[in-house]
Design a protein around this motif. Structure first.
Motif, PDB file in Angstrom:
ATOM      1  N   ASN A 114     -13.483  -1.068   2.307  1.00 16.21           N
ATOM      2  CA  ASN A 114     -14.802  -0.249   2.262  1.00 16.21           C
ATOM      3  C   ASN A 114     -14.045   0.975   2.799  1.00 16.21           C
ATOM      4  O   ASN A 114     -13.081   1.138   3.733  1.00 16.21           O
ATOM      5  CB  ASN A 114     -15.811  -0.832   3.543  1.00 16.21           C
ATOM      6  CG  ASN A 114     -16.791   0.216   3.380  1.00 16.21           C
ATOM      7  OD1 ASN A 114     -17.164   1.068   3.992  1.00 16.21           O
ATOM      8  ND2 ASN A 114     -16.990   0.910   2.038  1.00 16.21           N
ATOM      9  N   LEU A 115     -13.941   2.551   1.790  1.00 16.96           N
ATOM     10  CA  LEU A 115     -13.074   3.121   1.841  1.00 16.96           C
ATOM     11  C   LEU A 115     -14.094   4.513   1.329  1.00 16.96           C
ATOM     12  O   LEU A 115     -14.012   4.733   0.249  1.00 16.96           O
ATOM     13  CB  LEU A 115     -11.634   3.219   1.288  1.00 16.96           C
ATOM     14  CG  LEU A 115     -10.810   2.667   1.705  1.00 16.96           C
ATOM     15  CD1 LEU A 115      -8.952   2.980   0.744  1.00 16.96           C
ATOM     16  CD2 LEU A 115      -9.834   3.412   3.101  1.00 16.96           C
ATOM     17  N   ASP A 116     -14.939   4.949   2.003  1.00 11.89           N
ATOM     18  CA  ASP A 116     -15.541   5.660   1.672  1.00 11.89           C
ATOM     19  C   ASP A 116     -15.217   7.113   0.744  1.00 11.89           C
ATOM     20  O   ASP A 116     -14.736   7.471   2.142  1.00 11.89           O
ATOM     21  CB  ASP A 116     -16.956   6.714   2.550  1.00 11.89           C
ATOM     22  CG  ASP A 116     -18.092   7.520   3.075  1.00 11.89           C
ATOM     23  OD1 ASP A 116     -18.061   7.508   1.261  1.00 11.89           O
ATOM     24  OD2 ASP A 116     -18.201   7.641   3.490  1.00 11.89           O
ATOM     25  N   VAL A 117     -15.422   7.273  -0.490  1.00  9.74           N
ATOM     26  CA  VAL A 117     -14.739   8.006  -1.281  1.00  9.74           C
ATOM     27  C   VAL A 117     -15.782   9.629  -0.431  1.00  9.74           C
ATOM     28  O   VAL A 117     -14.741  10.855  -0.474  1.00  9.74           O
ATOM     29  CB  VAL A 117     -15.737   8.255  -2.488  1.00  9.74           C
ATOM     30  CG1 VAL A 117     -15.978   8.696  -3.026  1.00  9.74           C
ATOM     31  CG2 VAL A 117     -14.272   8.679  -3.058  1.00  9.74           C
ATOM     32  N   THR A 118     -16.692   9.895  -0.019  1.00  8.83           N
ATOM     33  CA  THR A 118     -17.681  11.247   0.470  1.00  8.83           C
ATOM     34  C   THR A 118     -16.904  11.341   2.105  1.00  8.83           C
ATOM     35  O   THR A 118     -16.957  12.535   2.593  1.00  8.83           O
ATOM     36  CB  THR A 118     -18.694  11.096   0.805  1.00  8.83           C
ATOM     37  OG1 THR A 118     -19.257   9.741   1.736  1.00  8.83           O
ATOM     38  CG2 THR A 118     -19.040  10.688  -0.740  1.00  8.83           C
ATOM     39  N   SER A 119     -16.429  10.524   2.686  1.00  6.94           N
ATOM     40  CA  SER A 119     -15.732  10.965   3.937  1.00  6.94           C
ATOM     41  C   SER A 119     -14.625  11.956   3.561  1.00  6.94           C
ATOM     42  O   SER A 119     -13.773  12.233   2.819  1.00  6.94           O
ATOM     43  CB  SER A 119     -14.812   9.021   4.200  1.00  6.94           C
ATOM     44  OG  SER A 119     -14.179   9.872   5.597  1.00  6.94           O
ATOM     45  N   PRO A 120     -14.395  12.173   5.721  1.00 10.55           N
ATOM     46  CA  PRO A 120     -13.521  13.894   5.231  1.00 10.55           C
ATOM     47  C   PRO A 120     -11.884  13.157   4.775  1.00 10.55           C
ATOM     48  O   PRO A 120     -10.729  14.103   4.894  1.00 10.55           O
ATOM     49  CB  PRO A 120     -13.910  14.386   6.519  1.00 10.55           C
ATOM     50  CG  PRO A 120     -15.068  14.216   6.807  1.00 10.55           C
ATOM     51  CD  PRO A 120     -15.217  13.171   6.293  1.00 10.55           C
ATOM     52  N   ASP A 121     -11.811  11.565   5.187  1.00  5.41           N
ATOM     53  CA  ASP A 121     -10.541  10.917   6.084  1.00  5.41           C
ATOM     54  C   ASP A 121      -9.702  10.519   4.691  1.00  5.41           C
ATOM     55  O   ASP A 121      -9.314   9.206   4.962  1.00  5.41           O
ATOM     56  CB  ASP A 121     -10.003  10.139   6.860  1.00  5.41           C
ATOM     57  CG  ASP A 121     -11.230   8.886   7.402  1.00  5.41           C
ATOM     58  OD1 ASP A 121     -11.860   8.668   6.769  1.00  5.41           O
ATOM     59  OD2 ASP A 121     -10.582   8.503   8.057  1.00  5.41           O
ATOM     60  N   PHE A 122     -10.731  10.477   3.183  1.00  2.68           N
ATOM     61  CA  PHE A 122     -10.704   9.502   2.511  1.00  2.68           C
ATOM     62  C   PHE A 122      -9.480   9.323   1.940  1.00  2.68           C
ATOM     63  O   PHE A 122      -8.421   8.671   1.825  1.00  2.68           O
ATOM     64  CB  PHE A 122     -11.908   9.664   1.309  1.00  2.68           C
ATOM     65  CG  PHE A 122     -10.945   8.574  -0.172  1.00  2.68           C
ATOM     66  CD1 PHE A 122     -11.804   7.706  -0.239  1.00  2.68           C
ATOM     67  CD2 PHE A 122     -10.866   9.661  -1.047  1.00  2.68           C
ATOM     68  CE1 PHE A 122     -11.072   6.774  -1.248  1.00  2.68           C
ATOM     69  CE2 PHE A 122     -10.470   9.038  -2.794  1.00  2.68           C
ATOM     70  CZ  PHE A 122     -11.209   6.965  -2.439  1.00  2.68           C
ATOM     71  N   THR A 123      -8.264  10.850   1.843  1.00  7.18           N
ATOM     72  CA  THR A 123      -7.387  11.118   1.214  1.00  7.18           C
ATOM     73  C   THR A 123      -6.393  10.352   2.161  1.00  7.18           C
ATOM     74  O   THR A 123      -5.332  10.037   1.973  1.00  7.18           O
ATOM     75  CB  THR A 123      -6.981  12.737   0.675  1.00  7.18           C
ATOM     76  OG1 THR A 123      -8.684  12.589   0.064  1.00  7.18           O
ATOM     77  CG2 THR A 123      -5.903  12.954   0.060  1.00  7.18           C
ATOM     78  N   ARG A 124      -6.386  10.643   3.785  1.00  7.00           N
ATOM     79  CA  ARG A 124      -5.200  10.085   3.921  1.00  7.00           C
ATOM     80  C   ARG A 124      -5.272   8.675   4.270  1.00  7.00           C
ATOM     81  O   ARG A 124      -4.101   8.182   4.687  1.00  7.00           O
ATOM     82  CB  ARG A 124      -5.347  10.554   5.524  1.00  7.00           C
ATOM     83  CG  ARG A 124      -5.005   9.607   6.725  1.00  7.00           C
ATOM     84  CD  ARG A 124      -5.210  10.539   8.336  1.00  7.00           C
ATOM     85  NE  ARG A 124      -6.694  10.056   8.286  1.00  7.00           N
ATOM     86  CZ  ARG A 124      -6.826   8.903   9.439  1.00  7.00           C
ATOM     87  NH1 ARG A 124      -5.890   7.643   9.309  1.00  7.00           N
ATOM     88  NH2 ARG A 124      -8.166   8.273   9.035  1.00  7.00           N
ATOM     89  N   ARG A 125      -7.095   8.047   4.051  1.00  2.54           N
ATOM     90  CA  ARG A 125      -6.674   6.307   3.898  1.00  2.54           C
ATOM     91  C   ARG A 125      -5.860   5.883   3.012  1.00  2.54           C
ATOM     92  O   ARG A 125      -5.258   4.533   2.948  1.00  2.54           O
ATOM     93  CB  ARG A 125      -8.514   5.850   3.937  1.00  2.54           C
ATOM     94  CG  ARG A 125      -8.706   6.537   6.354  1.00  2.54           C
ATOM     95  CD  ARG A 125      -9.954   6.090   5.995  1.00  2.54           C
ATOM     96  NE  ARG A 125     -10.020   4.704   5.975  1.00  2.54           N
ATOM     97  CZ  ARG A 125     -11.541   3.349   5.746  1.00  2.54           C
ATOM     98  NH1 ARG A 125     -12.168   4.417   6.118  1.00  2.54           N
ATOM     99  NH2 ARG A 125     -10.670   2.323   5.865  1.00  2.54           N
ATOM    100  N   VAL A 126      -6.032   6.827   1.645  1.00  3.74           N
ATOM    101  CA  VAL A 126      -5.671   6.256   0.512  1.00  3.74           C
ATOM    102  C   VAL A 126      -4.359   6.068   0.526  1.00  3.74           C
ATOM    103  O   VAL A 126      -3.702   5.497   0.227  1.00  3.74           O
ATOM    104  CB  VAL A 126      -6.287   7.164  -0.623  1.00  3.74           C
ATOM    105  CG1 VAL A 126      -5.760   7.037  -2.183  1.00  3.74           C
ATOM    106  CG2 VAL A 126      -7.466   6.830  -1.223  1.00  3.74           C
ATOM    107  N   ALA A 127      -3.180   7.476   1.139  1.00  2.18           N
ATOM    108  CA  ALA A 127      -2.092   7.636   0.954  1.00  2.18           C
ATOM    109  C   ALA A 127      -1.227   6.702   2.166  1.00  2.18           C
ATOM    110  O   ALA A 127      -0.433   6.334   1.899  1.00  2.18           O
ATOM    111  CB  ALA A 127      -1.767   8.501   2.336  1.00  2.18           C
TER     112      ALA A 127
END
Length: 112
Positions: A50-63
């Motif tokens: 689970n990686l919530d695309v609306t979460s502020p840390d989505f980009t960091r977690r995807v990295a």
């Protein structure tokens, strides 16, 4: 293949539920559920992260993910996962696939 959408540097593919299910059987595939945590807890595809695309840390977690692995994304209806797929391709992910219709069209049982 239903559609090929242009990202800034790459593309992602939209897959029907049948195509998506078959593709998930490939070894090394990463499955991302980009819904909210409460939606994920109510039921998700087996093996999903689970990686919530609306979460502020989505980009960091995807990295932190491996950009070379086959990546499959889904949400409830396919809208948020299309957004996430576009962000993943812009971030340099080479093989991104989006589930058309999301879990609303998923024929198999979800797990909790």
């Amino acid at each position: 293949m239903f559609g090929l959408f242009q990202g800034s540097a790459s593309t992602y593919k939209n897959l029907t539920p049948a195509q998506f299910s078959a593709a998930l059987r490939q070894p090394g595939a990463v499955l991302l559920d980009v819904r909210r945590p409460d939606e994920f807890a109510a039921g998700h595809l087996p093996g999903a992260v689970n990686l919530d695309v609306t979460s502020p840390d989505f980009t960091r977690r995807v990295a932190a993910l491996d950009k070379t692995q086959l990546t499959y994304v889904y949400c409830r209806s396919g809208a948020r996962s299309a957004t996430a797929a576009g962000q993943l391709t812009k971030a340099g992910f080479g093989q991104v696939h989006n589930l058309l219709g999301g879990v609303l069209d998923w024929p198999e049982k979800l797990i909790r």
